[in-house]
Design a protein around this motif. Structure first.
Motif, short mmCIF file in Angstrom:
data_model
loop_
_atom_site.label_atom_id
_atom_site.label_comp_id
_atom_site.label_asym_id
_atom_site.label_seq_id
_atom_site.Cartn_x
_atom_site.Cartn_y
_atom_site.Cartn_z
N LEU A 1 2.57 -14.10 -4.80
CA LEU A 1 3.76 -13.59 -4.12
C LEU A 1 4.15 -12.22 -4.66
CD1 LEU A 1 6.01 -14.07 -2.07
CD2 LEU A 1 7.30 -15.26 -3.87
N ILE A 2 4.09 -12.06 -5.99
CA ILE A 2 4.43 -10.76 -6.59
C ILE A 2 3.40 -9.71 -6.15
CG2 ILE A 2 4.69 -9.50 -8.75
CD1 ILE A 2 5.59 -12.11 -10.06
N PHE A 3 2.13 -10.08 -6.23
CA PHE A 3 1.05 -9.17 -5.82
C PHE A 3 1.21 -8.74 -4.37
CE2 PHE A 3 -3.08 -8.75 -3.73
CZ PHE A 3 -3.68 -7.75 -4.47
N SER A 4 1.42 -9.72 -3.49
CA SER A 4 1.53 -9.42 -2.06
C SER A 4 2.76 -8.59 -1.75
CB SER A 4 1.56 -10.74 -1.27
OG SER A 4 0.40 -11.50 -1.50
N SER A 5 3.88 -8.91 -2.39
CA SER A 5 5.13 -8.20 -2.10
C SER A 5 5.00 -6.71 -2.38
CB SER A 5 6.27 -8.79 -2.94
OG SER A 5 6.47 -10.14 -2.61
N ILE A 6 4.35 -6.37 -3.50
CA ILE A 6 4.23 -4.96 -3.85
C ILE A 6 3.19 -4.27 -2.96
CG2 ILE A 6 3.70 -3.35 -5.71
CD1 ILE A 6 4.61 -5.48 -7.69
N VAL A 7 2.00 -4.89 -2.87
CA VAL A 7 0.92 -4.25 -2.11
C VAL A 7 1.30 -4.12 -0.64
CG1 VAL A 7 -1.45 -4.58 -1.26
CG2 VAL A 7 -0.92 -4.96 -3.67
N TYR A 8 1.84 -5.16 -0.06
CA TYR A 8 2.10 -5.18 1.38
C TYR A 8 3.12 -4.11 1.78
CZ TYR A 8 2.40 -7.24 6.04
OH TYR A 8 2.32 -7.44 7.39
N TRP A 9 4.24 -4.06 1.04
CA TRP A 9 5.30 -3.15 1.45
C TRP A 9 5.10 -1.74 0.90
CZ3 TRP A 9 7.50 -5.22 5.36
CH2 TRP A 9 7.69 -6.61 5.42
N ALA A 10 4.47 -1.61 -0.24
CA ALA A 10 4.24 -0.29 -0.82
C ALA A 10 3.22 0.51 -0.03
CB ALA A 10 3.80 -0.41 -2.27
N GLY B 1 2.59 0.06 3.20
CA GLY B 1 3.03 0.23 4.57
C GLY B 1 2.21 -0.56 5.58
N MET B 2 1.89 -1.79 5.26
CA MET B 2 1.17 -2.63 6.21
C MET B 2 2.12 -3.08 7.32
SD MET B 2 -1.10 -4.75 3.41
CE MET B 2 -2.01 -5.69 4.60
N ASN B 3 1.62 -3.85 8.27
CA ASN B 3 2.37 -4.23 9.46
C ASN B 3 3.74 -4.78 9.07
OD1 ASN B 3 2.76 -4.79 12.23
ND2 ASN B 3 0.56 -5.27 12.42
N PRO B 4 4.82 -4.11 9.43
CA PRO B 4 6.14 -4.41 8.86
C PRO B 4 6.89 -5.56 9.53
CG PRO B 4 6.31 -2.53 10.31
CD PRO B 4 4.86 -2.94 10.32
N TYR B 5 6.32 -6.74 9.47
CA TYR B 5 6.99 -7.92 10.02
C TYR B 5 6.92 -9.04 8.99
CZ TYR B 5 6.59 -5.44 14.46
OH TYR B 5 6.69 -4.49 15.45
N LEU B 6 8.01 -9.79 8.84
CA LEU B 6 8.06 -10.84 7.82
C LEU B 6 7.05 -11.93 8.07
CD1 LEU B 6 11.91 -11.24 7.18
CD2 LEU B 6 10.18 -10.28 5.65
N PHE C 1 -3.64 0.42 -9.17
CA PHE C 1 -4.91 1.01 -8.78
C PHE C 1 -5.05 1.01 -7.25
CE2 PHE C 1 -5.53 -0.75 -13.03
CZ PHE C 1 -6.02 0.37 -13.70
N ILE C 2 -4.65 -0.11 -6.62
CA ILE C 2 -4.74 -0.18 -5.17
C ILE C 2 -3.82 0.84 -4.51
CG2 ILE C 2 -4.35 -1.67 -3.16
CD1 ILE C 2 -5.11 -4.05 -4.90
N CYS C 3 -2.60 0.92 -5.00
CA CYS C 3 -1.62 1.84 -4.39
C CYS C 3 -1.99 3.30 -4.61
CB CYS C 3 -0.22 1.57 -4.95
SG CYS C 3 0.44 -0.05 -4.49
N ILE C 4 -2.47 3.63 -5.82
CA ILE C 4 -2.86 5.02 -6.09
C ILE C 4 -4.08 5.41 -5.27
CG2 ILE C 4 -3.77 6.56 -7.89
CD1 ILE C 4 -2.00 5.04 -9.89
N PHE C 5 -5.04 4.47 -5.15
CA PHE C 5 -6.28 4.78 -4.44
C PHE C 5 -6.06 4.94 -2.94
CE2 PHE C 5 -10.32 3.38 -2.47
CZ PHE C 5 -11.16 4.37 -2.99
N LEU C 6 -5.23 4.07 -2.34
CA LEU C 6 -5.04 4.09 -0.90
C LEU C 6 -3.79 4.84 -0.47
CD1 LEU C 6 -6.01 0.40 -0.08
CD2 LEU C 6 -7.36 2.44 0.39
N GLY C 7 -2.78 4.86 -1.31
CA GLY C 7 -1.54 5.53 -0.94
C GLY C 7 -0.83 4.81 0.20
N ARG C 8 -0.02 5.58 0.90
CA ARG C 8 0.74 5.03 2.04
C ARG C 8 -0.11 5.12 3.30
NH1 ARG C 8 5.41 1.87 2.39
NH2 ARG C 8 6.34 2.18 4.46
N LEU C 9 -0.27 4.00 3.98
CA LEU C 9 -1.10 3.96 5.18
C LEU C 9 -0.45 4.74 6.32
CD1 LEU C 9 -2.12 0.19 5.17
CD2 LEU C 9 -3.54 2.13 4.48
#
Length: 662
Positions: free
Chosen positions: A495-504, A506-511, A416-424
């Motif tokens: 961790l699973i939630f953050s991994s998908i939401v963060y990278w899918a 396109g949030m700030n791309p630093y580990l 739902f989060i990814c569909i609603f917001l898409g790629r930043l």
């Protein structure tokens, strides 16, 4: 004065009408004996074994205070009134015999067991002692067991596992694994559980043991520490006639092995009545009859109330001792009859002989030696904690729905989060998108922390109430064990939630930024669950806890996050309140983590498309001034909230106390 002294004091009131005058008792030193002889040695000499073999309840009255009217009438200013639930009752329960206490609802049966077990919530006068030892809380925790009416068992453990974990908590810390297994096997055989020893207990969703078998497991748990006094509140409730008789037959066998076994029961069948060695009938908090079961009919016949032919004596005489409250006329008539029966019993030779025996027992031991203190050596705190965590993990691992929910339920929000917001993107419009994403990142974990304990925690709480009342472990040990058992699942799920939401998205791309985001999600998820558990310690209803936790979540997200309305435009009182919420600190961490050092494009700047924020730092300076410099402070505050919520939840359970489990 410690807990033992207080409970001794409750029973040592000289105004109880003991039958011997106060001066006589003082001269004989009875008060000193009962105050000092709280604990016993594991072995008794032959003289002590032969002299007295009974649990005595002498001239006991029990008064409680209750509020008048409905809870909403007058709120905290409702009037109070005293209610006498036991009025000057005396019993002599012989060791090695089974005693049944009968009576209609409200007659005082359960209250009598509460008094004996020192689980009262009001004022107690009179004396309760086993042999020569006062029945204090300390004594009863060592040598008494109380089987409540409801079975509070974990549904996903087998019978053997349930008993083994209980044995680890109840037996001395020095007990070896072999000794524990031997003790478990013994009680399994005693309660006739061999054929279901490796069957799961079962619950409402998945069938397991029958009602009678669950009740046998509950009794077996109490038998693990080999109690000298076994109290059971309505053990046959909800059982069919055959199962009920079989259970009472088991209890009779246990009693004849040298225990004082007392149970309350509601109008048993005649074949169960024949298993009782002694029978007591209560009405309006007073004794209508107490004596040998085979002498009951002759007693009532002697006072002019014979039992009709072919009638069950217990059914008939319990009905005779009941008050019909359907209307004023019938209530007056039946109350008069009950008062007459009470008066007849108090004047009977049966009652006077029993009272004389108890008085003789009091005097007999006045010169007996004082036993040195003896305590069961409890397992260490670490051992108890390990046992609790292991039991929680085994129970959860076998509940497929609960286990998978703990790992994947929060992940269900990701689509739902990814569909609603898409790629930043990095344009001006993406500022609002990022704020929405930060808001979801702070709300979804908290909300998941609310839903899971509402569904999974109540059975654990009920088990805690029983075991903590039995003195097996402290509130702190229970909350800490629960925290340890849920935390790994919260980390994995976050961790699973953050991994998908963060990278899918396109949030700030630093580990390192990803690590900070994940840490905040874990803290929010953890705090949401602990807060809900604390509220469930205050309110028994899961629905009420769910509503209050959700309201806290909504309010804190509204006026403390700064994502729905800027903090600078809030009322002063809301600004002050925001400093006491977790959301303020977590939100600042999330926005700084995302916006700091971030650049935004302005393709066509002008009046229609103004370039408000050229960089993320401009946005931070506008809405979160100084937040970049407060990262360490905010992280410290978040960790402090997490620890503080654990402490606060423990205090809530401690201060709220254990409710009446009946």
């Amino acid at each position: 004065m410690d807990e033992n002294d207080e409970s001794s004091r409750d029973y040592l009131d000289t105004g109880s009408g003991i039958g011997l005058d106060t001066e006589h008792l003082s001269l004989l030193g009875f008060r000193t004996i009962l105050w000092n002889c709280v604990t016993v040695e594991p072995e008794e000499d032959e003289y002590e074994q032969e002299a007295v073999s009974a649990l005595n309840v002498f001239n006991v009255s029990y008064v409680i205070t209750e509020r008048i009217g409905a809870w909403w009438s007058g709120c905290c200013f409702r009037g109070k009134r005293s209610k006498t639930v036991l009025d000057d009752v005396s019993f002599k329960f012989p060791i090695g015999e089974l005693t049944g206490i009968l009576g209609s609802s409200g007659s005082g049966k359960t209250s009598l067991l509460d008094v004996i077990s020192c689980r009262t919530e009001g004022e107690v006068r009179g004396h309760v002692f086993y042999k020569k030892y006062a029945c204090t809380k300390h004594f009863m925790k060592q040598f008494g067991s109380y089987v409540l009416q409801a079975d509070r068992l974990l549904p996903n453990l087998t019978v053997r596992e349930t008993l083994r974990y209980s044995a680890q908590l109840r037996l001395p810390g020095s007990a070896t694994s072999g000794e524990i297994d031997k003790k478990v096997a013994k009680v399994i055989n005693e309660m006739g559980l061999r054929t279901v020893a490796d069957t799961r207990i079962g619950g409402s969703m998945k069938r397991g043991l029958s009602g009678g078998e669950k009740r046998r497991v509950t009794i077996a748990i109490q038998l693990l520490q080999e109690p000298r006094i076994l109290l059971l509140d309505e053990p046959t409730s909800g059982l069919d006639s055959y199962t009920a008789r079989s259970l009472v037959s088991n209890l009779a066998d246990l009693a004849h092995q040298g225990k004082a076994v007392i149970l309350t029961i509601h109008q048993p069948r005649f074949d169960i009545y024949k298993l009782f060695d002694n029978v007591g009938i209560l009405s309006m908090g007073q004794v209508v009859y107490y004596g040998k079961s085979n002498e009951m009919v002759s007693y009532f016949t002697g006072i002019g109330d014979p039992c009709p032919q072919y009638a069950n004596p217990l059914d008939y005489y319990v009905d005779e001792a009941s008050v019909d409250r359907r209307n004023a006329e019938s209530e007056q008539k039946t109350s008069g009859r009950v008062k007459h029966l009470i008066s007849q019993y108090r004047e009977s030779k049966l009652h006077k002989d029993m009272v004389g025996d108890i008085e003789e027992s009091l005097i007999r031991y006045l010169d007996a030696r004082t036993q040195p203190e003896f305590k069961r050596r409890k397992p260490s705190y670490i051992y108890i904690l390990k046992c609790l965590v292991s039991r929680l993990m085994v129970n959860l691992s076998r509940e497929r729905t609960g286990y998978l929910s703990r790992i994947f339920m929060m992940v269900a929000f990701v689509p739902f989060i990814c569909i609603f917001l898409g790629r930043l993107k990095d344009n001006q419009q993406s500022v609002q998108d990022r704020i929405g994403l930060m808001y979801q990142g702070s709300q979804v974990p908290y909300f998941m922390g609310i839903l899971l304990p509402v569904a999974l925690f109540p059975p654990l709480r009920d088990l805690y109430y029983r075991e903590c009342r039995d003195g097996l472990y402290s509130t702190g040990a229970f909350i800490l064990a629960y925290t340890i058992h849920v935390f790994p699942f919260q980390v994995i799920s976050s961790l699973i939630f953050s991994s998908i939401v963060y990278w899918a998205t396109g949030m700030n791309p630093y580990l390192d930024r990803f690590g900070i985001y994940t840490a905040v999600v874990v803290i929010i998820h953890f705090c949401g669950e602990i807060v809900t558990v604390g509220i469930m310690g205050m309110f028994r209803s899961p629905h009420v806890a769910n509503s209050i936790s959700t309201m806290i979540l909504a309010c804190s997200g509204l006026f403390a996050s700064g994502m729905l309305r800027s903090l600078g435009s809030m009322l002063d009182i809301l600004k002050w309140i925001s400093w006491a919420t977790l959301q303020k600190y977590c939100s600042e961490i999330l926005v700084v983590n995302e916006f700091h050092n971030l650049n935004f494009t302005c393709p066509n700047p002008g009046k229609i498309n103004p370039c408000l924020f050229t960089t993320g730092d401009v946005y931070l300076d506008t809405f979160y001034p100084g937040a970049v410099d407060h990262m360490e402070r905010n992280f410290g505050a978040c960790v402090g909230f997490a620890v503080g919520y654990v402490v606060l939840t423990t205090l809530v359970f401690k201060l709220k106390g254990i409710p009446n489990l009946h």
